[in-house]
Scaffold this motif. Structure first.
Motif, mmCIF file in Angstrom:
data_model
loop_
_atom_site.group_PDB
_atom_site.id
_atom_site.type_symbol
_atom_site.label_atom_id
_atom_site.label_comp_id
_atom_site.label_asym_id
_atom_site.label_seq_id
_atom_site.Cartn_x
_atom_site.Cartn_y
_atom_site.Cartn_z
ATOM 1 N N ILE A 64 0.841 -1.195 0.000
ATOM 2 C CA ILE A 64 0.000 0.000 0.000
ATOM 3 C C ILE A 64 0.878 1.248 0.000
ATOM 4 O O ILE A 64 0.627 2.212 -0.735
ATOM 5 C CB ILE A 64 -0.940 -0.008 1.224
ATOM 6 N N ASP A 65 1.917 1.237 0.821
ATOM 7 C CA ASP A 65 2.852 2.370 0.851
ATOM 8 C C ASP A 65 3.463 2.619 -0.525
ATOM 9 O O ASP A 65 3.556 3.757 -0.989
ATOM 10 C CB ASP A 65 3.973 2.094 1.844
ATOM 11 N N LEU A 66 3.912 1.539 -1.151
ATOM 12 C CA LEU A 66 4.529 1.654 -2.473
ATOM 13 C C LEU A 66 3.558 2.286 -3.463
ATOM 14 O O LEU A 66 3.920 3.192 -4.229
ATOM 15 C CB LEU A 66 4.964 0.273 -2.955
ATOM 16 N N GLU A 67 2.330 1.856 -3.427
ATOM 17 C CA GLU A 67 1.310 2.392 -4.332
ATOM 18 C C GLU A 67 1.068 3.875 -4.067
ATOM 19 O O GLU A 67 0.946 4.683 -4.997
ATOM 20 C CB GLU A 67 0.022 1.598 -4.153
ATOM 21 N N ARG A 68 0.991 4.261 -2.802
ATOM 22 C CA ARG A 68 0.731 5.662 -2.470
ATOM 23 C C ARG A 68 1.853 6.567 -2.973
ATOM 24 O O ARG A 68 1.605 7.669 -3.461
ATOM 25 C CB ARG A 68 0.564 5.815 -0.954
ATOM 26 N N ILE A 69 3.068 6.115 -2.856
ATOM 27 C CA ILE A 69 4.200 6.913 -3.340
ATOM 28 C C ILE A 69 4.158 7.005 -4.855
ATOM 29 O O ILE A 69 4.349 8.078 -5.431
ATOM 30 C CB ILE A 69 5.518 6.290 -2.851
ATOM 31 N N GLN A 70 3.906 5.903 -5.526
ATOM 32 C CA GLN A 70 3.888 5.900 -6.990
ATOM 33 C C GLN A 70 2.789 6.794 -7.562
ATOM 34 O O GLN A 70 2.951 7.368 -8.639
ATOM 35 C CB GLN A 70 3.707 4.472 -7.508
#
Length: 516
Positions: free
Chosen positions: A47-53
């Motif tokens: 989820i973190d990775l997606e939010r940053i992307q």
């Protein structure tokens, strides 16, 4: 496991291998600052990775200079986004490689590859317009004209974006990332106010230097004072050693160095900027007289202009700053290898755009990146100035020599320096004009809404500081921090447009789009 490798217990624990107490550490690493219904949808680090992307700050990187603008070279060069994508790819390979080595030694995973990837995607979010030139200019303006004691630092701005400036639906501010990703995004996990006793306890890490008078000078840091409490909380969640990167943060940092050292050669060879003759003269000038260079005193070498002097100054700097790893024979091998494979083999044949030239360049790039990736290893936590993951001594010396070529033969070019002076004035003009506008009692209400919101956020954060740390001039500092946050968030083109528009250029009136 190799003799110079270790597996810190906290690393295995936080990845979920072992007892119930260890599982509790994993829970801390996955915790967020605010309640978040997305936690039930997937693993928290994805989820973190997606939010940053999906962050607009991430999209902005495609329009921010990495080293030089494409308009200077006349050829495609890396911007902050393409650099970030390569750092992420390199970092994930290194993380998986470390886990493979650990498993072969009968241990569990030592590194969360998704956390590494998220930190790599995030690592340059805070870079302002115009690359490192913009960073140094904003730092000077922040300290000297806006009186911000913690100045401006790209790494600290990255952390500020993640935890304060960016937005997500379920949190009042920031992206509400897990402790593990926030900690991994902190390449230099301290603020400028770091205590000297803490530095003394482990020896100055990379990013903190001892001055001749014995005092410590913090020149790299990953949190402003306003965001330090969040960083401290995140690091408690992953059990990182004081002033040490987390394992994932160290992998991200290492991958950044690898990408930076190799793809700049790619860029400037393609653009015809790396001139073979002076580079060859520098390398031959040092290699032909190695023993003579070593015998000369420091003052003489500092003043020397002859070919080879730059490499000798680099050798002495490495021995002075990193005596625990710097080695004269390893440096000689690195200079010899770079001379043979880059100077003599690659640069001696100008890039002509042919498939043959593309294949030769691709072979060079792939070979060096693979070597550096394979050299990554875990290190004891008491190793001076090093994070828990480092390059081998061989690779470290080679990276430093490759970066020397970029610094000496690209960044020192007079044509680049001329344009950079102009870019510096663009940022200074904007910062000063915004400050004057905010001082205008008759027209203050028409300042950009986003600017006023950023000032309000900084004001709120200063008010929330403990009384003993709350500055008396918090209102003025909030205004200064808001101005810096606003200008730093622009793309190169937006910074130019703001400078022109605020100077009355009518043709730039609509160039900022919705930014204001």
């Amino acid at each position: 496991m190799l003799p110079d490798q270790i597996t810190p217990p906290a690393v295995t624990a936080r990845l979920g291998h072992g007892t119930a107490d260890q599982d509790a550490v994993v829970g801390n690493a996955a915790s967020r600052v605010f309640a978040d219904h997305d936690d039930a949808r997937a693993d928290p680090w994805s989820i973190d990775l997606e939010r940053i992307q999906f962050s607009p700050y991430f999209s902005r990187l495609s329009a921010v200079t990495q080293v030089v603008s494409p308009s200077i070279s006349g050829a495609p060069v890396h911007n902050r986004l393409t650099h970030t994508l390569k750092v992420s790819a390199i970092a994930r390979v290194v993380a998986l490689q470390l886990n493979t080595i650990s498993r072969r030694a009968g241990e569990g995973d030592v590194c969360n590859a998704t956390v590494v990837e998220a930190a790599a995607y995030a690592h340059d979010l805070g870079h302002p317009p115009f690359g490192h030139l913009g960073e140094s200019t904003l730092n000077r303006l922040a300290r000297e004209e806006l009186d911000l004691p913690d100045g401006f630092e790209g790494n600290a701005q990255t952390y500020r974006i993640l935890v304060s400036l960016d937005v997500v639906e379920n949190a009042p501010r920031g992206l509400n990332l897990t402790a593990a990703v926030r900690a991994a995004s902190a390449k230099y996990p301290w603020a400028p106010s770091v205590a000297a006793d803490d530095v003394e306890r482990i020896g100055p890490p990379r990013g903190i230097r001892r001055s001749p008078d014995g005092a410590y000078r913090v020149h790299k840091y990953s949190a402003y004072d306003l965001d330090l409490a969040d960083l401290d909380e995140a690091r408690q969640g992953v059990d990182a050693e004081p002033l040490r990167q987390s394992i994932e943060g160290a992998v991200m940092d290492l991958a950044d160095d690898i990408a930076y050292s190799v793809h700049d050669v790619d860029d400037f060879y393609r653009a015809g900027i790396l001139d073979h003759a002076p580079i060859a003269a520098e390398f031959r000038g040092w290699l032909d007289d190695v023993l003579e260079w070593r015998a000369r005193d420091d003052d003489e070498v500092r003043a020397e202009l002859a070919p080879g002097a730059g490499l000798e100054r680099l050798r002495r700097k490495m021995r002075r700053d990193d005596p625990w790893i710097a080695d004269d024979e390893a440096f000689l091998a690195a200079v010899s290898d770079v001379d043979a494979e880059m100077v003599t083999d690659l640069l001696a044949r100008p890039f002509d755009g042919s498939l043959t030239a593309e294949r030769r360049l691709a072979a060079f790039t792939d070979r060096w990146i693979r070597r550096f990736q394979e050299s990554a290893r875990l290190r004891p936590l008491d190793t001076p100035r090093a994070g828990p993951v480092v390059l081998s001594p061989w690779a470290w010396h080679h990276v430093e020599v490759l970066k020397f070529v970029h610094k000496r033969f690209v960044l020192s070019r007079p044509d680049l320096a001329i344009q950079q002076r102009g870019m510096s004035r663009i940022l200074a003009r904007s910062v000063r004009a915004l400050g004057e506008w905010l001082d205008d009692d008759l027209d203050r209400a028409r300042t950009p809404r986003r600017l006023r919101e950023l000032i309000a956020l900084a004001r709120e954060q200063y008010s929330a500081l403990p009384a003993e740390h709350r500055p008396a001039d918090a209102e003025r500092l909030a205004r200064s921090r808001g101005i810096v946050d606003y200008v730093a968030s622009l793309t190169d083109a937006q910074a130019f447009a703001l400078s022109e528009a605020i100077s009355g250029r009518a043709d730039r009136l609509w160039a900022l789009g919705q930014r204001l």
